[in-house]
Design a protein around this motif. Structure first.
Motif, short mmCIF file in Angstrom:
data_model
loop_
_atom_site.label_atom_id
_atom_site.label_comp_id
_atom_site.label_asym_id
_atom_site.label_seq_id
_atom_site.Cartn_x
_atom_site.Cartn_y
_atom_site.Cartn_z
N ILE A 1 0.99 -1.20 0.05
CA ILE A 1 -0.01 -0.16 0.00
C ILE A 1 0.93 1.07 -0.04
CG2 ILE A 1 -1.61 1.50 1.42
CD1 ILE A 1 -3.05 -1.28 2.04
N LEU A 2 1.96 1.36 0.80
CA LEU A 2 2.83 2.29 0.73
C LEU A 2 3.33 2.35 -0.59
CD1 LEU A 2 4.86 2.68 4.17
CD2 LEU A 2 2.98 3.90 3.23
N CYS A 3 3.99 1.46 -1.07
CA CYS A 3 4.42 1.50 -2.49
C CYS A 3 3.34 2.22 -3.67
CB CYS A 3 4.76 0.23 -3.01
SG CYS A 3 6.26 -0.34 -2.20
N LYS A 4 2.15 1.68 -3.51
CA LYS A 4 0.94 2.40 -4.34
C LYS A 4 0.87 3.77 -4.01
CE LYS A 4 -1.85 -1.89 -5.11
NZ LYS A 4 -3.02 -2.42 -4.79
N VAL A 5 0.67 4.26 -2.90
CA VAL A 5 0.48 5.83 -2.57
C VAL A 5 1.77 6.57 -2.96
CG1 VAL A 5 0.22 7.28 -0.82
CG2 VAL A 5 -1.06 5.07 -0.71
N ALA B 1 3.85 5.68 -5.47
CA ALA B 1 3.96 5.86 -6.80
C ALA B 1 2.91 6.85 -7.48
CB ALA B 1 3.79 4.32 -7.57
N ALA B 2 1.92 6.68 -6.88
CA ALA B 2 0.51 7.37 -7.26
C ALA B 2 0.99 8.98 -7.21
CB ALA B 2 -0.73 7.21 -6.67
N MET B 3 1.94 9.20 -6.04
CA MET B 3 2.18 10.67 -5.84
C MET B 3 3.52 11.29 -6.50
SD MET B 3 1.02 10.92 -1.83
CE MET B 3 0.80 12.64 -1.69
N GLY B 4 4.14 10.18 -7.18
CA GLY B 4 5.42 10.39 -7.69
C GLY B 4 6.55 10.51 -6.90
N VAL B 5 6.54 10.00 -5.71
CA VAL B 5 7.62 9.96 -4.96
C VAL B 5 8.00 8.67 -4.49
CG1 VAL B 5 6.85 12.23 -3.71
CG2 VAL B 5 5.92 10.11 -2.61
N SER B 6 8.99 8.56 -3.55
CA SER B 6 9.47 7.09 -3.19
C SER B 6 9.00 6.62 -1.72
CB SER B 6 10.93 7.03 -3.51
OG SER B 6 11.68 7.68 -2.42
N VAL B 7 9.03 5.49 -1.45
CA VAL B 7 8.65 5.04 0.10
C VAL B 7 9.62 5.58 0.92
CG1 VAL B 7 8.47 3.26 1.43
CG2 VAL B 7 7.28 3.02 -0.68
N ALA B 8 11.11 5.73 0.36
CA ALA B 8 12.27 6.08 1.24
C ALA B 8 12.03 7.62 1.48
CB ALA B 8 13.49 6.06 0.25
N GLU B 9 11.34 8.48 0.49
CA GLU B 9 10.82 9.89 0.99
C GLU B 9 9.96 9.88 1.93
OE1 GLU B 9 11.05 12.74 -2.68
OE2 GLU B 9 10.46 10.79 -3.53
N MET B 10 8.83 8.99 1.92
CA MET B 10 7.93 9.08 3.00
C MET B 10 8.49 8.73 4.43
SD MET B 10 4.78 6.96 0.81
CE MET B 10 3.55 7.61 1.94
N VAL B 11 9.46 7.72 4.25
CA VAL B 11 10.13 7.52 5.74
C VAL B 11 11.59 8.12 6.21
CG1 VAL B 11 8.81 5.27 5.88
CG2 VAL B 11 11.18 5.45 5.11
N ASP B 12 11.65 9.17 5.34
CA ASP B 12 12.75 10.00 5.30
C ASP B 12 14.02 9.30 5.56
OD1 ASP B 12 13.99 12.56 5.63
OD2 ASP B 12 14.04 12.50 7.70
N VAL B 13 14.43 8.30 4.55
CA VAL B 13 15.69 7.80 4.26
C VAL B 13 16.03 8.06 3.06
CG1 VAL B 13 15.70 6.29 6.34
CG2 VAL B 13 14.73 5.33 4.01
N ALA B 14 15.56 8.92 2.21
CA ALA B 14 15.81 9.15 0.73
C ALA B 14 17.16 10.11 0.66
CB ALA B 14 14.55 9.95 0.21
N SER B 15 17.51 9.99 -0.54
CA SER B 15 18.90 11.12 -0.88
C SER B 15 18.28 12.37 -0.89
CB SER B 15 19.11 10.37 -2.21
OG SER B 15 18.35 10.51 -3.48
N LYS B 16 19.39 13.16 -0.65
CA LYS B 16 18.92 14.79 -0.53
C LYS B 16 20.30 15.29 -1.33
CE LYS B 16 16.13 14.78 3.57
NZ LYS B 16 15.82 15.00 4.83
N PRO B 17 20.39 16.57 -1.64
CA PRO B 17 21.53 17.04 -2.13
C PRO B 17 22.68 16.68 -1.36
CG PRO B 17 19.98 18.61 -1.92
CD PRO B 17 19.35 17.56 -1.09
N ASN B 18 23.84 16.13 -2.34
CA ASN B 18 25.11 15.74 -1.80
C ASN B 18 24.81 14.45 -0.98
OD1 ASN B 18 26.40 18.00 -3.05
ND2 ASN B 18 25.94 19.36 -1.35
N VAL B 19 25.04 14.62 0.18
CA VAL B 19 25.13 13.09 1.04
C VAL B 19 24.11 13.31 2.04
CG1 VAL B 19 26.47 11.66 2.51
CG2 VAL B 19 27.57 12.75 0.58
#
Length: 200
Positions: free
Chosen positions: A65-69, A71-89
């Protein structure tokens, strides 16, 4: 076994902060994209009731379900739980790495890190005790996963085809079809997995 995200089934402030962060991000992205709950529900193929619970921080959704939501919003699950890449490191401390699944026998899946945006790559670490398994209905078309077995033997079942991956071995699998990870042996299993979901 449960395929639920453990942001609400665990206790403690860190877990609650993850569920609150997910709730705030979904609300913010939905409003930014001017999507009603009905429109997001239709786009994601997820019930409006589930979306309401997610936005309240009250839901215990499956990884699917998290993957579906996401994808529908054009973001990643990693962004939703704040482990996604950001500028640089973007460094994620061990204490901040979320457990997004636990099984009935004590297995766990941690989302170590991931990229942002609709094109996403995620790095996971799984541990499955003997007899534990996880099943997925499949990801969007073109998704594939990379595996490396650290300990034990992973039984990988992709679209009904079984493959045994022993300690030290690696594999690439198409996972836009139903697939499972299982420990059918008598010793603990741990493996890392990278998911690549690229928009076509």
């Amino acid at each position: 076994m449960t395929n639920k995200v453990n942001i609400l089934t665990e206790t403690g402030a860190d877990v609650q902060s993850i569920s609150e962060a997910v709730a705030l991000r979904i609300k913010a992205w939905r409003k930014q994209q001017k999507l009603t709950l009905d429109a997001l529900s239709h786009r994601a193929g997820v019930s409006k009731g589930m979306l309401v619970e997610l936005e309240k921080g009250m839901a215990n959704p499956s990884i699917a379900i998290l993957c579906k939501v996401a994808a529908a919003m054009g973001v990643s699950v990693a962004e939703m739980v704040d482990v996604a890449s950001k500028p640089n490191v973007h460094v994620i401390d061990e204490a901040d790495i979320p457990v997004l699944w636990t099984g009935e026998k004590g297995g766990a899946a941690r989302l170590l890190a991931g990229s942002s945006g609709p094109d996403m790559v995620e790095l996971w670490r799984w541990s499955l005790p003997p007899g534990e398994r996880f099943a997925s209905p499949g990801h969007p078309q073109g998704t594939f996963e990379l595996f490396h077995v650290e300990q034990g033997t992973l039984t990988l079942i992709v679209d009904g085809v079984r493959t045994a991956l022993t300690q030290g071995s690696a594999a690439v699998a198409r996972t836009d079809v139903p697939h499972e990870y299982a420990n059918e042996n008598n010793e603990p299993l741990s493996f890392t997995m990278t998911v690549a979901e690229l928009q076509r």
